[in-house]
Design a protein around this motif. Structure first.
Motif, PDB file in Angstrom:
ATOM      1  N   LEU A   7      38.681  31.196  49.154  1.00  0.00           N
ATOM      2  CA  LEU A   7      37.927  31.588  50.351  1.00  0.00           C
ATOM      3  C   LEU A   7      38.382  32.986  50.773  1.00  0.00           C
ATOM      4  O   LEU A   7      39.486  33.149  51.250  1.00  0.00           O
ATOM      5  CB  LEU A   7      38.194  30.610  51.496  1.00  0.00           C
ATOM      6  N   HIS A   8      37.536  33.928  50.705  1.00  0.00           N
ATOM      7  CA  HIS A   8      36.301  34.020  49.926  1.00  0.00           C
ATOM      8  C   HIS A   8      36.570  35.056  48.841  1.00  0.00           C
ATOM      9  O   HIS A   8      37.440  35.899  49.026  1.00  0.00           O
ATOM     10  CB  HIS A   8      35.149  34.461  50.830  1.00  0.00           C
ATOM     11  N   PRO A   9      35.859  35.047  47.720  1.00  0.00           N
ATOM     12  CA  PRO A   9      36.260  35.882  46.591  1.00  0.00           C
ATOM     13  C   PRO A   9      35.920  37.368  46.748  1.00  0.00           C
ATOM     14  O   PRO A   9      34.968  37.881  46.171  1.00  0.00           O
ATOM     15  CB  PRO A   9      35.506  35.256  45.409  1.00  0.00           C
ATOM     16  N   GLY A  10      36.716  38.059  47.561  1.00  0.00           N
ATOM     17  CA  GLY A  10      36.630  39.515  47.614  1.00  0.00           C
ATOM     18  C   GLY A  10      37.293  40.105  46.381  1.00  0.00           C
ATOM     19  O   GLY A  10      37.657  39.375  45.449  1.00  0.00           O
ATOM     20  N   SER A  11      37.509  41.402  46.376  1.00  0.00           N
ATOM     21  CA  SER A  11      38.062  42.047  45.179  1.00  0.00           C
ATOM     22  C   SER A  11      39.453  41.518  44.843  1.00  0.00           C
ATOM     23  O   SER A  11      39.786  41.317  43.674  1.00  0.00           O
ATOM     24  CB  SER A  11      38.100  43.564  45.367  1.00  0.00           C
ATOM     25  N   MET A  12      40.284  41.263  45.862  1.00  0.00           N
ATOM     26  CA  MET A  12      41.618  40.730  45.606  1.00  0.00           C
ATOM     27  C   MET A  12      41.570  39.224  45.371  1.00  0.00           C
ATOM     28  O   MET A  12      42.150  38.712  44.404  1.00  0.00           O
ATOM     29  CB  MET A  12      42.549  41.042  46.776  1.00  0.00           C
ATOM     30  N   GLY A  13      40.893  38.493  46.245  1.00  0.00           N
ATOM     31  CA  GLY A  13      40.860  37.037  46.124  1.00  0.00           C
ATOM     32  C   GLY A  13      40.291  36.561  44.802  1.00  0.00           C
ATOM     33  O   GLY A  13      40.835  35.645  44.168  1.00  0.00           O
ATOM     34  N   ALA A  14      39.205  37.187  44.364  1.00  0.00           N
ATOM     35  CA  ALA A  14      38.589  36.788  43.098  1.00  0.00           C
ATOM     36  C   ALA A  14      39.505  37.089  41.927  1.00  0.00           C
ATOM     37  O   ALA A  14      39.629  36.288  40.990  1.00  0.00           O
ATOM     38  CB  ALA A  14      37.250  37.500  42.926  1.00  0.00           C
ATOM     39  N   ALA A  15      40.166  38.245  41.966  1.00  0.00           N
ATOM     40  CA  ALA A  15      41.047  38.641  40.867  1.00  0.00           C
ATOM     41  C   ALA A  15      42.267  37.731  40.774  1.00  0.00           C
ATOM     42  O   ALA A  15      42.713  37.363  39.677  1.00  0.00           O
ATOM     43  CB  ALA A  15      41.483  40.092  41.035  1.00  0.00           C
ATOM     44  N   VAL A  16      42.822  37.363  41.929  1.00  0.00           N
ATOM     45  CA  VAL A  16      43.966  36.439  41.935  1.00  0.00           C
ATOM     46  C   VAL A  16      43.538  35.068  41.418  1.00  0.00           C
ATOM     47  O   VAL A  16      44.203  34.464  40.566  1.00  0.00           O
ATOM     48  CB  VAL A  16      44.567  36.331  43.352  1.00  0.00           C
TER      49      VAL A  16
END
Length: 283
Positions: A7-16
């Motif tokens: 929550l939610h897949p921003g540039s950092m969240g999605a990459a992690v």
């Protein structure tokens, strides 16, 4: 298979989250209300769309909250409205006091809450990031194992909730404020026609943000997120009796770039926008 919700897949969240997927986890996300860019990012990283937050909380063993700090508590409220007995990781750049509030919000559920902080660039084949984790030891260790051998270097910290957040903001207090100071310094030098001399001085030193003028537009584009983060830094400093003026002042400077969210400005335009009247500056 471990199921991870992001929550939610921003540039950092999605990459992690994608690094956990590399280790065999299934990664869920909620497309409802998300932008086209977010949807494209989720597809690129191979994330699985959930029908809604209800399905995500029902299926996920671990939920990662990695979002702009201003939304951290709202995301926790959203999740806490649904039954969840897994591990909730708040990986946002928030103060220890804000993290305590998130933990209290999640106390409405049966979740184990882990305080997390991500330091570095979004992880990829060529870049790594550190994920610091504090809180219940078993839960923190379980999360760390999700990233074993990946571009996310997960490290657990002793001391409980608040430790990972404090580490992140200790780093941010210097890193982001110094970027802002470099932009202001260069803008002043340019106004007086001495920018080349300033650059010459900066390049004579081993390292200096003043020599990285190409980064100034990136600071402008990210200030909509960095400004609230510096507000959290200010809160953290006040909590321990340290002066928060620089952090608060940095947030005020960043507010002059509020209209440049995720933009691609030239260096000249980014500097010109620092001359805005600051009508949205925080008080």
């Amino acid at each position: 298979m471990t199921v991870v919700g992001v929550l939610h897949p921003g540039s950092m969240g999605a990459a992690v989250a994608a690094q956990a997927r590399c280790n065999g986890a299934e990664v869920l996300w909620c497309p409802t209300g998300r932008s086209l860019a977010t949807k494209e990012r989720a597809q690129r990283y191979g994330l699985t769309a959930a029908s809604g937050i209800g399905e995500l909380t029902e299926r996920a063993d671990v939920i990662l909250s990695i979002c702009p700090p201003a939304y951290a508590e709202d995301v926790a409220v959203e999740v806490s409205a649904h039954p969840f007995n897994g591990i909730y990781v708040d990986g946002n750049a928030i103060s220890p006091a804000s993290m305590a509030r998130v933990s209290a919000i999640m106390g409405r559920t049966e979740a184990s809450v882990v305080d997390g902080s991500v330091i570095g660039s979004p992880p990829s084949a060529s870049k790594s990031a550190r994920l610091y984790l504090s809180g219940p030891a078993d839960a923190a260790t379980h999360v760390a194992l999700l990233f074993a051998g990946t571009a996310v270097q997960a490290r657990t910290l002793a001391g409980g909730i608040g430790r990972a957040s404090a580490l992140k903001l200790s780093y941010s207090s210097y890193q982001k404020a110094s970027r802002v100071l470099a932009a202001v310094s260069y803008a002043l030098a340019r106004d007086y026609g001495v920018e080349e001399e300033l650059l010459d001085i900066a390049r004579g030193r081993a390292t200096s943000y003043l020599a990285e003028t190409a980064y100034i537009p990136k600071v402008a584009a990210r200030s909509w997120r960095w400004g609230p983060e510096m507000g959290e830094v200010a809160d953290a400093l006040r909590e321990v009796g340290l002066p928060a003026d620089l952090a608060q002042a940095s947030a005020a400077v960043m507010s002059r770039w509020d209209d440049d969210r995720d933009s691609s400005l030239s260096i000249l335009k980014a500097l010109e926008h620092l001359h805005r009247d600051g009508e949205h500056e925080p008080t």
